[in-house]
Design an enzyme around this catalytic site. Structure first.
Site: not given
Ligand SMILES: Cc1cc2nc3c(=O)[nH]c(=O)nc-3n(C[C@H](O)[C@H](O)[C@H](O)COP(=O)(O)OP(=O)(O)OC[C@H]3O[C@@H](n4cnc5c(N)ncnc54)[C@H](O)[C@@H]3O)c2cc1C
Length: 395
Positions: A131-134, A249, A372-373
């Site tokens: 999955q190429g999202y992040s 998902e 995330s939570n």
């Molecule tokens: C084990 C694992 C597998 C994954 N696999 C994939 C994958 O296969 N493909 C893919 O595309 N992605 C994948 N991800 C990525 C995942 O989707 C992102 O980590 C997730 O969406 C959070 O984005 P970020 O890490 O950039 O954190 P950020 O978005 O930068 O968030 C950092 C912190 O800020 C908080 N935060 C951010 N925005 C807000 C808001 N608006 N209000 C309150 N709090 C906020 C978050 O809750 C978090 O605590 C994976 C992540 C993990 C941990």
């Protein structure tokens, strides 16, 4: 609502058990149920062979409609299958992203040609997906995606970087959210492309985690190519398709490993009984509480899924995600307390973590991926409680 098995459910459960009794033997049984979340690299080749055994007997993609090779299994049947699968300690599935995310998305949004090309290899365990999202600046804020794709004749050419791409190093294809309108911003002008991984323009760099394994990766696209027709939904309408995938998902796809929690908790109780920690007045309270919450989780999941024939609606899905992610993180902490000082010691010179150490470390990520939570609380606050939208920073 009566959550006990009806006669037809008993018959289906027996059918699943018979299959598992007959085929979960030898090298497959030896894996002991390993290879799930946080343990994806374990026994990969064996699990790939197991996927083909499942496929030969029609036990992959059981929720897909029969015209696409599934069983058209009802939600109840899918729950039963997952329960028996977890109970039998069958190997962690290797094709969750293809079966649970891309497949249903293609069934809803794909062209007939895309369904004919991509669904059979997923069902047969011949092609794996990631999955190429992040991206570095697009996680919770997915609409900030910067990876670009431009048309060059009959092909899209991609440039940009993805991150946290689970299993990219083992995948044949990636479903990529990227910007196809260079003048667009936010959720407009995005498209959902299907991109082959084995080509010169794709570089996969594994990220080593706390657990010492590398389940996810950075993926760099530098002139990567895919056919013009490999866009799901209309060009520029990728946001809608991407959200549909996320709904899958957060829905039934999450059920599978929730069910394996029961085995993990049972094992922890057995350890506590053996090492004397079951006599500790605080730890026994926490074990009982974990059991209560897991039981609530099961009933709530069944309740949310009943009568649903697709992704679970956002508020229920958010509550479920928040609950199970936090529950499992707390179980990881409880497990280390039950293990006591031995939790800080690893076996052998290969730094091999045991089940509970692995789970403790990996469960931190479960409150992050799949939304995330904090993001789940935003959804509940805004969509369920009608609170004002979250304040945006002014910087
Ligand atoms: C084990 C694992 C597998 C994954 N696999 C994939 C994958 O296969 N493909 C893919 O595309 N992605 C994948 N991800 C990525 C995942 O989707 C992102 O980590 C997730 O969406 C959070 O984005 P970020 O890490 O950039 O954190 P950020 O978005 O930068 O968030 C950092 C912190 O800020 C908080 N935060 C951010 N925005 C807000 C808001 N608006 N209000 C309150 N709090 C906020 C978050 O809750 C978090 O605590 C994976 C992540 C993990 C941990």
């Amino acid at each position: 609502m009566d959550l006990r098995d009806r006669p037809e459910d008993v018959a289906f459960r027996d059918e699943v058990k018979r299959f598992l009794d007959a085929h979960l033997v030898g090298e497959f049984a030896e894996l002991g149920g390993r290879g799930g979340s946080g343990d994806e690299t374990f026994g990969f080749e064996t699990r790939l062979r197991w996927e083909k055994v499942l496929a030969e007997h029609g036990w992959t993609c059981i929720g897909w409609p029969t015209e696409h090779g599934g069983r058209g299994a009802s939600m109840t049947e899918q729950v039963i299958f997952n329960e028996e699968y977890a109970r039998a300690a069958a190997p962690g599935r290797v094709s969750i992203l293809g079966e649970g995310l891309l497949g249903p998305t293609l069934i809803h949004y794909g062209t007939e040609a895309q369904k004919a090309r991509f669904l059979p290899p997923i069902r047969e365990g011949r092609e794996l997906w990631c999955q190429g999202y992040s991206e570095p600046d697009a996680g919770s804020d997915l609409a900030n995606v910067k990876t670009r794709a431009v048309l060059d004749g009959d092909e899209w050419v991609l440039s940009g970087q993805k991150v946290w791409t689970s299993l990219a190093h083992q995948s044949d294809w990636c479903f990529v959210v990227c910007r196809t309108d260079p003048d667009s911003s936010r959720h407009k002008g995005l498209s959902y492309l299907l991109v082959p991984m084995d080509q010169p323009g794709v570089e996969v760099r594994p990220i080593t985690q706390l657990t010492r394994t590398s389940e996810f990766n950075e993926v760099f696209f530098d002139g990567a190519r895919t056919a013009r027709d490999n866009v799901v939904g209309a060009v520029g309408d990728g946001w809608r398709v991407a959200l549909a995938t996320l709904a899958f998902e957060r829905g039934v796809a999450l059920l599978g490993h929730q069910l394996s929690f029961r085995r993990e908790l049972d094992h922890l109780v057995a350890v506590a009984q053996k090492n004397g920690k079951a006599d500790d007045p605080v730890l026994r309270q926490r074990l009982a509480q974990a059991h209560i919450e897991l039981t609530i989780m099961r009933y709530n999941t069944l309740r949310s899924l009943s009568g649903v024939d697709g992704p679970v609606a956002p508020p229920e899905a958010s509550i479920a995600k928040l609950f199970w992610g936090s529950w499992h993180r707390a179980l990881g902490e409880l497990a280390l307390d039950v293990l006591g000082p031995s939790a800080t010691v690893v076996d052998g010179d290969q730094y091999e973590l045991n089940e509970f150490q692995r789970s403790f470390l990996f469960s931190r990520s479960e409150t992050i991926y799949g939304g995330s939570n904090q993001i789940q609380r935003n959804i509940i606050g805004e969509r369920v409680l009608g609170l004002p939208p979250e304040p945006k920073g002014t910087a």
